[in-house]
Design an enzyme around this catalytic site. Structure first.
Site, PDB file in Angstrom:
ATOM      1  N   TYR A  49     160.921  80.357  21.067  1.00  0.00           N
ATOM      2  CA  TYR A  49     161.303  81.734  20.731  1.00  0.00           C
ATOM      3  C   TYR A  49     162.657  81.802  20.055  1.00  0.00           C
ATOM      4  CZ  TYR A  49     163.997  81.598  25.149  1.00  0.00           C
ATOM      5  OH  TYR A  49     164.866  81.269  26.158  1.00  0.00           O
ATOM      6  N   HIS A 144     154.767  88.057  32.563  1.00  0.00           N
ATOM      7  CA  HIS A 144     155.658  87.250  31.726  1.00  0.00           C
ATOM      8  C   HIS A 144     155.024  85.886  31.450  1.00  0.00           C
ATOM      9  CE1 HIS A 144     159.300  86.492  29.616  1.00  0.00           C
ATOM     10  NE2 HIS A 144     159.477  85.362  30.263  1.00  0.00           N
ATOM     11  N   LYS A 145     154.466  85.322  32.496  1.00  0.00           N
ATOM     12  CA  LYS A 145     153.710  84.069  32.358  1.00  0.00           C
ATOM     13  C   LYS A 145     152.612  84.079  33.405  1.00  0.00           C
ATOM     14  CE  LYS A 145     157.756  81.288  31.166  1.00  0.00           C
ATOM     15  NZ  LYS A 145     158.543  80.083  31.351  1.00  0.00           N
ATOM     16  N   TYR A 148     153.753  83.337  36.805  1.00  0.00           N
ATOM     17  CA  TYR A 148     154.527  84.356  37.529  1.00  0.00           C
ATOM     18  C   TYR A 148     153.676  85.612  37.663  1.00  0.00           C
ATOM     19  CZ  TYR A 148     158.434  81.355  36.019  1.00  0.00           C
ATOM     20  OH  TYR A 148     159.264  80.288  35.767  1.00  0.00           O
ATOM     21  N   ASP A 155     162.754  90.241  28.924  1.00  0.00           N
ATOM     22  CA  ASP A 155     162.665  89.269  27.819  1.00  0.00           C
ATOM     23  C   ASP A 155     161.304  89.340  27.123  1.00  0.00           C
ATOM     24  OD1 ASP A 155     163.769  88.544  30.404  1.00  0.00           O
ATOM     25  OD2 ASP A 155     164.460  86.644  29.588  1.00  0.00           O
ATOM     26  N   ARG A 232     171.686  89.109  29.004  1.00  0.00           N
ATOM     27  CA  ARG A 232     170.785  88.704  27.920  1.00  0.00           C
ATOM     28  C   ARG A 232     169.414  89.365  28.032  1.00  0.00           C
ATOM     29  NH1 ARG A 232     171.584  83.227  26.972  1.00  0.00           N
ATOM     30  NH2 ARG A 232     169.765  82.337  27.965  1.00  0.00           N
ATOM     31  N   GLY A 235     169.833  92.558  26.655  1.00  0.00           N
ATOM     32  CA  GLY A 235     170.031  92.357  25.216  1.00  0.00           C
ATOM     33  C   GLY A 235     168.709  92.200  24.478  1.00  0.00           C
ATOM     34  N   TRP A 236     167.818  91.390  25.025  1.00  0.00           N
ATOM     35  CA  TRP A 236     166.483  91.235  24.399  1.00  0.00           C
ATOM     36  C   TRP A 236     165.790  92.597  24.320  1.00  0.00           C
ATOM     37  CZ3 TRP A 236     166.351  86.801  22.161  1.00  0.00           C
ATOM     38  CH2 TRP A 236     166.572  85.562  22.796  1.00  0.00           C
TER      39      TRP A 236
END
Ligand code: NAG
Ligand code: NAG
Ligand code: NAG
Ligand code: NAG
Ligand code: NAG
Length: 394
Positions: A49, A144-145, A148, A155, A232, A235-236
């Site tokens: 990414y 997310h995955k 998870y 993100d 972060r 931020g994403w």
């Protein structure tokens, strides 16, 4: 003015040591180090990414300067992870159901648009198909995955939904189901992670993620959110808001919903900036706490998001306050996190390597992660922030 020869020579030598543009300097330095080119440090193909994030900056540099080197670098980077038959390789597997790899998808769409080569569409189709069977929470948020279960992370909206939106604009612009679904990714994430007045002195910002099932070790018992606001992750998400609003049709109701979130968050992001330095703490919810520090990737992402929001007219800035906040942060960033090397390139410092919700997600976890020299997640955000700053000056 006529300079004596020695002074003139020094002047030329010094001024040619680095490009005047930080965006170009940062990008050229990363290119000189062969960063973000679809290969890992051992030269193996890797769908990453952060390469996708960097390519977004290079794309804008190509458009701004016409320098073909940037375009060729992007294309070579994607060619390293896409076979000629359009198969994606490089540690990517649909069945792992991870959102991160999809961040390289917008570059594939761009290359398809620029070159008409079918392999780029075929590769983007593979990512788009992943979303059709990607596992979701009961409300519809992409996990997310796969590993998870039921977790939405901020993100993931940047990684998955910008590609989803870009693909929809390119190939299915009238697919209302898709536009609704993209909007849902933003609104669910906001609703489930916002630090609201259930907490004293709430920042109104977003926790890193949530577990819809409330089962994982870090999930709050009332709402399932993680314990801290990590710079972060926010931020994403803030970059995703402004990028999505550049893509969504304004006639679709989701446009207004995403815009409302942006309007709510911008003043909160500004309020969270450290009043002296102008930049943001790694763990935004714990300013001044021992071991916390100003972090360079999140700070650059906020500069980008704030300035792009103003540039696109998404937020009012009649008194210039938003631009002033971004400029102040940017001044700190260039003065403290950009290091000049003897060979004329620059180094980038103070980007935390990782912040995951695979363990406790608490303060001690975030501050104990190492910082990386020339970490591309931060350096690419700095390229994007610099492009916005330089647009103000142009
Ligand atoms: C184009 O970009 C490359 C790669 O960073 C750089 O080395 C080169 O000097 C640039 N060319 C021009 C004409 O600016
Ligand atoms: C695509 O090309 C790669 C590399 O040549 C090959 O390993 C793979 O089997 C091909 N896939 C298909 C579907 O043809
Ligand atoms: C429209 O988007 C939805 C949701 O992603 C998808 O299931 C469907 O296949 C798309 N329809 C078309 C015609 O592409
Ligand atoms: C906080 O957010 C949760 C989830 O959206 C909501 O259920 C709750 O009512 C909110 N509390 C307040 C006081 O706003
Ligand atoms: C909230 O802020 C007030 C005023 O700054 C402070 O006195 C109080 O301790 C804070 N409460 C919490 C729980 O942090």
């Amino acid at each position: 003015m006529i300079l004596p020869p020695l002074v003139a020579f020094l002047f030329v030598a010094l001024s040619s040591a680095r490009p005047a543009s930080y965006a170009i300097w940062a990008a050229d330095s990363a290119i000189a180090r062969r960063q973000g080119n679809g290969l890992d440090a051992n030269g193996n193909a890797i769908v990453s990414y952060e390469h996708g994030e960097f390519q977004l900056g290079l794309r804008q540099l190509f458009e701004r300067t016409g320098n073909q080197t940037y375009f060729d670098y992007i294309r070579a980077g994607v060619d390293n992870i896409v076979y000629n038959n359009g198969t994606v390789h490089g540690a990517y597997s649909v069945s792992e159901y991870v959102l991160d790899p999809l961040r390289t998808g917008p570059t594939m769409l761009y290359l398809f648009e620029q070159t008409s080569a079918q392999k780029y569409k075929a590769a983007a189709d593979i990512f788009r198909k992943q979303l059709d069977s990607h596992p979701r929470t009961g409300e519809g948020q992409f996990w997310h995955k796969l590993k998870y279960p039921n977790q939405g992370w901020l993100d993931g909206v940047y990684m998955g939904s910008i590609f989803y939106a870009d693909y929809t604009r390119t190939f299915e612009p009238t697919n209302l189901t898709a536009w609704d679904d993209i909007t849902l990714q933003f609104t669910l994430m906001y609703k489930n992670t916002v630090q609201n007045s259930t907490v004293a002195n709430s920042t109104g910002l977003l926790y890193h993620g949530y577990d819809y099932s409330h089962k994982t070790v870090w999930a709050s018992s009332d709402r399932g959110h993680s314990p801290e606001v990590w710079d972060r992750a926010l931020g994403w998400y803030s970059m995703a808001l402004v990028d999505a609003l550049e893509i969504l049709p304004q006639s679709h109701p989701g446009y207004q919903q995403i815009l409302d979130i942006l309007h709510t968050l911008v003043p909160k992001i500004i309020a969270a900036a450290d009043p002296t330095s102008g930049v943001w703490w790694l763990v935004i919810t714990q300013p001044n706490r021992d071991k916390n520090y100003f972090e360079s990737s999140g700070s650059s992402m906020f500069v980008y998001s704030l300035l792009k929001a103003v540039r696109l007219g998404l937020v009012e800035d009649d008194d210039g306050k938003i631009v002033a906040v971004a400029k102040k942060a940017y001044e700190y960033i260039t003065a403290n996190w950009v290091i000049t090397n003897a060979d004329g390139t620059m180094n980038w410092i103070n980007t935390v390597v990782v912040g995951s919700l695979d363990t406790t997600g608490d303060f001690n976890y975030y501050v104990s992660q190492s910082k990386n020299l020339n970490d591309l997640k931060g350096l690419a955000a700095f390229v994007l922030a610099s492009l916005e700053i330089e647009r103000l000056e142009a």
